[in-house]
Design an enzyme around this catalytic site. Structure first.
Site, mmCIF file in Angstrom:
data_model
loop_
_atom_site.group_PDB
_atom_site.id
_atom_site.type_symbol
_atom_site.label_atom_id
_atom_site.label_comp_id
_atom_site.label_asym_id
_atom_site.label_seq_id
_atom_site.Cartn_x
_atom_site.Cartn_y
_atom_site.Cartn_z
ATOM 1 C CG HIS A 187 10.608 -16.054 -2.464
ATOM 2 N ND1 HIS A 187 10.704 -16.233 -3.805
ATOM 3 C CD2 HIS A 187 9.662 -16.907 -2.038
ATOM 4 C CE1 HIS A 187 9.861 -17.165 -4.188
ATOM 5 N NE2 HIS A 187 9.209 -17.591 -3.140
ATOM 6 C CB CYS A 493 -6.326 -23.430 10.226
ATOM 7 S SG CYS A 493 -7.023 -23.652 8.581
HETATM 8 C C1 PEP Z 1 -7.859 -19.560 5.040
HETATM 9 O O1 PEP Z 1 -8.348 -19.316 3.950
HETATM 10 O O2 PEP Z 1 -8.297 -19.107 6.123
HETATM 11 C C2 PEP Z 1 -6.662 -20.426 5.138
HETATM 12 C C3 PEP Z 1 -6.215 -20.872 6.305
HETATM 13 O O3 PEP Z 1 -6.000 -20.703 3.995
HETATM 14 P P1 PEP Z 1 -5.045 -19.668 3.214
HETATM 15 O O4 PEP Z 1 -4.874 -18.448 4.080
HETATM 16 O O5 PEP Z 1 -3.781 -20.405 2.962
HETATM 17 O O6 PEP Z 1 -5.816 -19.378 1.972
#
Ligand code: PEP
Ligand code: MG
Length: 536
Positions: A187, A493
């Site tokens: 954290h 993303c």
């Molecule tokens: C991904 O898997 O690319 C994503 C955006 O989710 P996380 O990194 O939170 O698993």
């Protein structure tokens, strides 16, 4: 080389935990002195422990209020809840009644608890051991009548470990942090990254002298003690370059177009309200991913519907009429949540994770959907579901969401069903994307890559296999082209979207919506503005 310096600079290697460069005098955080009190009659010792527990709890509550962001509050809430739980101090009061001094009784009560957290199999509980050590030391300090060590700003702080509460109480302007213990996923490291404090962990701090100048390189995981003049000059230049690069990138604010004039959306990924404090909504096209699991981690109780509602609503208010995409809980994998995810999952990344978990814990899922449906009234909310593998999972979520909205309205509470989309991060979903009844798609390249390559995203030795490959680009292209044909939005993303080196190849696939870490906004916009069209 600086010939005035007789002592050779000492280089101490650790692991990078938060990037950036800091230069300043070293300060070692002193350990608490446990045995400085005289024992008094049992009634007085009892009262001394009651007072020390109350003072510790009040101190933490004040810190939580002053921290002013959900992430920090969640971390401190875990410690406050432990102090509120009478069973933690009960053995100490029993020992005091038998004639033990309050500080020894407290140590005897909490040390076994700390040991059991330290040796727990579940990494979540091991990570909480430092929160318990902090509670032990806070109470001991109050018993000994010691004030917390005051640390001036602009120093490099070295310590064995540091609990989030100490981090939050420290003035970090121009400063940095070196820890012997801890990990980049702790954290404190998450807080250091979100607040721009350079930090390294796993460093041998035994022979450090207070007051000696040191240079902390959070990118390289390096501490240079007593650096010579050349090294200082070199690092000061790098620090200036970093500041200039940030300023230059900041000039890429507002909407961005390719060199051919085509508009491209660039949104941000966030974990809570903390990141939004320093960002102007005018510089982004919205929030493309809010990872809600960070609201659930590191606390004794899961966040209530009301608490979630307030946070989601604040995000929508920040964004005005721009879209805010909130992802439902993606617990599991590398993000365990005590009491919710399975500690005995043999292969957590392939186990009960994301939507698989939510559909097995309907009480937790429905509380989140209620908070989202209520918040949807206040702005341009979109909700997406993580780890969807087959169409039926998304269909079940849609039905549940609609029922949740109906139930809220029956209770006389305003509610709205937002557009419901899905993360595309499981290869099976990418390959059969036409089958899903999603209002929008968001490609999660972090997981998509690890599942396509059968290589863990956390294994540094397999870094070669987890680079974006032709196989991964093939899947991305398939999803984006289908979405464009079907008139539905496709964004990306995962970390690939924030890598300027991948931007042109992603634009080549037809991608026109990126969602990136706030720090990548400038570099990604700059790469988009350079894009002249598909490679011949
Ligand atoms: C991904 O898997 O690319 C994503 C955006 O989710 P996380 O990194 O939170 O698993
Ligand atoms: Mg993912």
């Amino acid at each position: 080389m600086d010939h005035r310096t007789h002592r050779a600079a000492q280089r101490i290697e650790g692991r990078p935990a938060a990037p950036g460069i800091a230069l300043g005098p070293l300060v070692r955080l002193s350990a608490v002195r446990h045995d400085v009190r005289q024992r008094r009659p049992a009634a007085e010792e009892h009262q001394a422990l009651v007072d020390a527990l109350t003072a510790s709890q009040e101190g933490l509550s004040l810190l939580a209020r002053e921290a002013g962001d959900a992430e920090a509050e969640a971390i401190l809430a875990f410690q406050i809840a432990l102090l509120e739980d009478d069973s933690l101090a009960a053995p100490a009061f029993a020992k005091i009644a038998e004639g033990e001094a309050a500080h020894r009784a407290w140590g005897a009560a909490i040390d076994p608890e700390i040991a059991s957290y330290e040796t727990a199999e579940d990494p979540y509980f091991r990570g909480r051991a430092s929160d318990l050590r902090d509670l032990r030391d806070r109470v001991l300090r109050h018993l000994a009548g010691e004030a917390d060590q005051v640390v001036p700003a602009g120093v490099i702080l070295a310590a064995d470990d540091m609990p989030p509460s100490t981090f939050l109480a420290t003035d970090w302007r121009e400063g940095g942090l070196v820890l012997r213990r801890g990990s980049p996923s702790s954290h404190v490291a998450i807080l250091a990254r979100s607040r721009g404090v350079p930090m390294i962990v796993g460093a041998d701090i035994d022979r450090l002298d207070d007051g000696t100048d040191a240079l902390l390189d959070g990118d390289a995981g390096l501490l240079i003690v007593d650096p010579d003049q050349d090294t200082r000059t070199d690092y000061c230049r790098r620090r200036t370059e970093q500041a200039e690069a940030r300023a230059a990138m900041a000039s890429f604010s507002g909407p961005v177009h390719t060199a051919a004039g085509e508009p491209v959306q660039v949104m941000i990924n966030v974990t809570g309200l903390a990141e939004l404090k320093t960002l102007d909504p005018g510089d982004v096209d919205g929030i493309g991913l809010m990872r809600t699991e960070f609201l659930f981690q590191g606390r004794a109780q899961l966040p209530t519907e009301e608490e979630q509602y307030r946070i989601y609503r604040s995000m929508l208010e920040w964004a005005g009429d721009k879209p805010v995409t909130i992802r439902t809980l993606d617990a599991g994998g590398d993000k365990p949540i005590a009491g919710l995810t399975r500690a005995d999952d043999a292969n957590p990344f392939l186990g009960i994770r994301g939507v698989r978990l939510s559909l097995r814990h309907l009480d937790v899922f429905v509380a989140q959907l209620r908070a989202l449906a209520r918040a949807a009234v206040a702005g341009n909310l979109k909700v997406m579901i993580p780890m969807v593998t087959v169409p039926e999972e998304l269909d079940r979520c849609r039905v549940l969401f609609a029922q949740t909205c109906d139930q809220l309205r029956r209770e006389g509470i305003e509610a709205k069903m937002p557009p419901l989309g899905m993360m595309v991060e499981v290869p099976a979903a990418a390959l059969t994307i036409e089958d899903f009844n999603a209002n929008f798609f968001s490609i999660g390249s972090n997981d998509l890559i690890q599942y396509v390559a059968a290589a863990s995203r956390d294994e540094p030795e397999l870094a070669e296999l987890t680079r974006p490959s032709r196989a991964v680009f093939g899947l991305i292209g398939h999803v984006v082209k289908y979405a464009n044909r079907a008139g539905r939005e496709a964004s990306l993303c995962g970390g690939m979207a924030g890598d300027p080196a991948q931007v042109a190849a992603l634009l080549d696939q037809g991608l026109r919506t990126f969602s990136v870490a706030p720090g990548a906004l400038g570099p990604v916009k700059a790469a988009i503005a350079r894009y002249t069209g598909p490679a011949a």
